[in-house]
Scaffold this motif. Structure first.
Motif, PDB file in Angstrom:
ATOM      1  N   GLN A 128      21.661 140.490 -39.003  1.00  0.00           N
ATOM      2  CA  GLN A 128      21.372 140.632 -40.423  1.00  0.00           C
ATOM      3  C   GLN A 128      22.617 140.838 -41.280  1.00  0.00           C
ATOM      4  O   GLN A 128      22.523 140.924 -42.500  1.00  0.00           O
ATOM      5  CB  GLN A 128      20.369 141.750 -40.661  1.00  0.00           C
ATOM      6  N   ASN A 129      23.788 140.905 -40.635  1.00  0.00           N
ATOM      7  CA  ASN A 129      25.028 141.003 -41.406  1.00  0.00           C
ATOM      8  C   ASN A 129      26.195 140.461 -40.578  1.00  0.00           C
ATOM      9  O   ASN A 129      26.045 140.183 -39.384  1.00  0.00           O
ATOM     10  CB  ASN A 129      25.281 142.448 -41.863  1.00  0.00           C
ATOM     11  N   CYS A 130      27.324 140.320 -41.219  1.00  0.00           N
ATOM     12  CA  CYS A 130      28.488 139.707 -40.561  1.00  0.00           C
ATOM     13  C   CYS A 130      29.019 140.548 -39.411  1.00  0.00           C
ATOM     14  O   CYS A 130      29.478 140.005 -38.406  1.00  0.00           O
ATOM     15  CB  CYS A 130      29.581 139.456 -41.590  1.00  0.00           C
ATOM     16  N   THR A 131      28.941 141.855 -39.536  1.00  0.00           N
ATOM     17  CA  THR A 131      29.393 142.730 -38.454  1.00  0.00           C
ATOM     18  C   THR A 131      28.556 142.495 -37.207  1.00  0.00           C
ATOM     19  O   THR A 131      29.091 142.386 -36.096  1.00  0.00           O
ATOM     20  CB  THR A 131      29.311 144.206 -38.890  1.00  0.00           C
ATOM     21  N   SER A 177      25.983 134.114 -47.968  1.00  0.00           N
ATOM     22  CA  SER A 177      26.116 135.399 -48.666  1.00  0.00           C
ATOM     23  C   SER A 177      25.068 136.374 -48.169  1.00  0.00           C
ATOM     24  O   SER A 177      23.875 136.209 -48.410  1.00  0.00           O
ATOM     25  CB  SER A 177      26.004 135.217 -50.182  1.00  0.00           C
ATOM     26  N   MET A 178      25.551 137.355 -47.453  1.00  0.00           N
ATOM     27  CA  MET A 178      24.678 138.419 -46.976  1.00  0.00           C
ATOM     28  C   MET A 178      25.058 139.689 -47.708  1.00  0.00           C
ATOM     29  O   MET A 178      26.182 139.828 -48.182  1.00  0.00           O
ATOM     30  CB  MET A 178      24.821 138.574 -45.458  1.00  0.00           C
ATOM     31  N   GLN A 179      24.129 140.591 -47.771  1.00  0.00           N
ATOM     32  CA  GLN A 179      24.338 141.819 -48.510  1.00  0.00           C
ATOM     33  C   GLN A 179      25.630 142.520 -48.089  1.00  0.00           C
ATOM     34  O   GLN A 179      25.819 142.847 -46.922  1.00  0.00           O
ATOM     35  CB  GLN A 179      23.154 142.743 -48.291  1.00  0.00           C
ATOM     36  N   GLY A 180      26.521 142.684 -49.057  1.00  0.00           N
ATOM     37  CA  GLY A 180      27.752 143.419 -48.821  1.00  0.00           C
ATOM     38  C   GLY A 180      28.847 142.648 -48.104  1.00  0.00           C
ATOM     39  O   GLY A 180      29.964 143.116 -48.016  1.00  0.00           O
ATOM     40  N   GLU A 181      28.541 141.469 -47.591  1.00  0.00           N
ATOM     41  CA  GLU A 181      29.545 140.736 -46.829  1.00  0.00           C
ATOM     42  C   GLU A 181      29.498 139.255 -47.182  1.00  0.00           C
ATOM     43  O   GLU A 181      28.515 138.758 -47.691  1.00  0.00           O
ATOM     44  CB  GLU A 181      29.317 140.934 -45.337  1.00  0.00           C
ATOM     45  N   VAL A 193      29.316 126.197 -36.224  1.00  0.00           N
ATOM     46  CA  VAL A 193      28.672 127.064 -37.207  1.00  0.00           C
ATOM     47  C   VAL A 193      28.050 126.192 -38.301  1.00  0.00           C
ATOM     48  O   VAL A 193      28.744 125.391 -38.923  1.00  0.00           O
ATOM     49  CB  VAL A 193      29.685 128.050 -37.841  1.00  0.00           C
ATOM     50  N   LEU A 194      26.753 126.369 -38.497  1.00  0.00           N
ATOM     51  CA  LEU A 194      26.037 125.706 -39.575  1.00  0.00           C
ATOM     52  C   LEU A 194      25.853 126.730 -40.685  1.00  0.00           C
ATOM     53  O   LEU A 194      25.203 127.754 -40.489  1.00  0.00           O
ATOM     54  CB  LEU A 194      24.671 125.201 -39.091  1.00  0.00           C
ATOM     55  N   MET A 195      26.457 126.457 -41.845  1.00  0.00           N
ATOM     56  CA  MET A 195      26.334 127.379 -42.971  1.00  0.00           C
ATOM     57  C   MET A 195      25.014 127.134 -43.679  1.00  0.00           C
ATOM     58  O   MET A 195      24.589 125.990 -43.864  1.00  0.00           O
ATOM     59  CB  MET A 195      27.490 127.185 -43.963  1.00  0.00           C
ATOM     60  N   LEU A 196      24.384 128.215 -44.099  1.00  0.00           N
ATOM     61  CA  LEU A 196      23.086 128.187 -44.752  1.00  0.00           C
ATOM     62  C   LEU A 196      23.231 128.884 -46.093  1.00  0.00           C
ATOM     63  O   LEU A 196      23.835 129.959 -46.163  1.00  0.00           O
ATOM     64  CB  LEU A 196      22.085 128.927 -43.868  1.00  0.00           C
ATOM     65  N   SER A 197      22.707 128.269 -47.168  1.00  0.00           N
ATOM     66  CA  SER A 197      22.921 128.867 -48.475  1.00  0.00           C
ATOM     67  C   SER A 197      21.847 128.478 -49.479  1.00  0.00           C
ATOM     68  O   SER A 197      21.245 127.417 -49.371  1.00  0.00           O
ATOM     69  CB  SER A 197      24.281 128.433 -49.017  1.00  0.00           C
ATOM     70  N   VAL A 198      21.663 129.335 -50.464  1.00  0.00           N
ATOM     71  CA  VAL A 198      20.811 128.998 -51.601  1.00  0.00           C
ATOM     72  C   VAL A 198      21.633 128.292 -52.673  1.00  0.00           C
ATOM     73  O   VAL A 198      21.083 127.737 -53.600  1.00  0.00           O
ATOM     74  CB  VAL A 198      20.134 130.246 -52.217  1.00  0.00           C
ATOM     75  N   TYR A 199      22.949 128.336 -52.537  1.00  0.00           N
ATOM     76  CA  TYR A 199      23.827 127.722 -53.533  1.00  0.00           C
ATOM     77  C   TYR A 199      23.893 126.212 -53.343  1.00  0.00           C
ATOM     78  O   TYR A 199      23.866 125.730 -52.217  1.00  0.00           O
ATOM     79  CB  TYR A 199      25.239 128.307 -53.440  1.00  0.00           C
ATOM     80  N   PRO A 200      24.002 125.474 -54.448  1.00  0.00           N
ATOM     81  CA  PRO A 200      24.109 124.014 -54.339  1.00  0.00           C
ATOM     82  C   PRO A 200      25.349 123.606 -53.544  1.00  0.00           C
ATOM     83  O   PRO A 200      26.350 124.321 -53.517  1.00  0.00           O
ATOM     84  CB  PRO A 200      24.237 123.548 -55.792  1.00  0.00           C
ATOM     85  N   GLU A 201      25.249 122.453 -52.915  1.00  0.00           N
ATOM     86  CA  GLU A 201      26.343 121.968 -52.075  1.00  0.00           C
ATOM     87  C   GLU A 201      27.668 121.878 -52.817  1.00  0.00           C
ATOM     88  O   GLU A 201      28.714 122.181 -52.254  1.00  0.00           O
ATOM     89  CB  GLU A 201      25.988 120.591 -51.504  1.00  0.00           C
ATOM     90  N   ASP A 202      27.625 121.464 -54.081  1.00  0.00           N
ATOM     91  CA  ASP A 202      28.887 121.269 -54.798  1.00  0.00           C
ATOM     92  C   ASP A 202      29.652 122.567 -55.016  1.00  0.00           C
ATOM     93  O   ASP A 202      30.846 122.552 -55.254  1.00  0.00           O
ATOM     94  CB  ASP A 202      28.662 120.546 -56.123  1.00  0.00           C
ATOM     95  N   GLN A 203      28.979 123.716 -54.907  1.00  0.00           N
ATOM     96  CA  GLN A 203      29.677 124.989 -55.095  1.00  0.00           C
ATOM     97  C   GLN A 203      30.368 125.477 -53.830  1.00  0.00           C
ATOM     98  O   GLN A 203      31.448 126.037 -53.895  1.00  0.00           O
ATOM     99  CB  GLN A 203      28.702 126.062 -55.578  1.00  0.00           C
TER     100      GLN A 203
END
Length: 103
Positions: A33-36, A55-59, A77-87
């Motif tokens: 649930q977090n990067c650590t 983007s996870m809480q605090g990290e 590593v497959l990155m997962l995001s709510v942000y649009p690809e162009d960002q």
């Protein structure tokens, strides 16, 4: 057996992704649930792939991506995001992500 680490700070997202691959008999899903936790779980046992929220809480997932690529360059590593690809997609790929997927 392949081990996939799904890292997202929202348990509902983790559960949904886990359900998508749960029908495969040769895949074991590990959750963080977090990067650590991501780095700790990779260190504690073999991981064949990481699905990492940007983007996870605090990290920051991009910082975790850099660390994974530095210590474990063989793990895709497959990155997962709510942000649009162009960002973020180009930045994630530049930092070593194998792919980028929007939620």
């Amino acid at each position: 057996m392949k081990r996939i680490l799904i890292a997202d700070d929202h348990s509902l997202i983790r559960a949904g992704l886990k359900q998508l691959v749960s029908g495969e008999s040769d895949i074991e899903v590990v959750e963080a649930q977090n990067c650590t936790e991501v780095l700790s779980k990779i260190k504690s046992g073999p991981v064949d792939m990481v699905v990492l929220d940007i983007s996870m809480q605090g990290e920051n997932g991009l910082d975790a991506l850099k660390e994974i690529n530095r210590k474990y360059p063989e793990i895709p590593v497959l990155m997962l995001s709510v942000y649009p690809e162009d960002q973020y997609a180009l930045r994630a790929l530049k930092f070593g992500a194998s792919g980028y997927m929007t939620k």
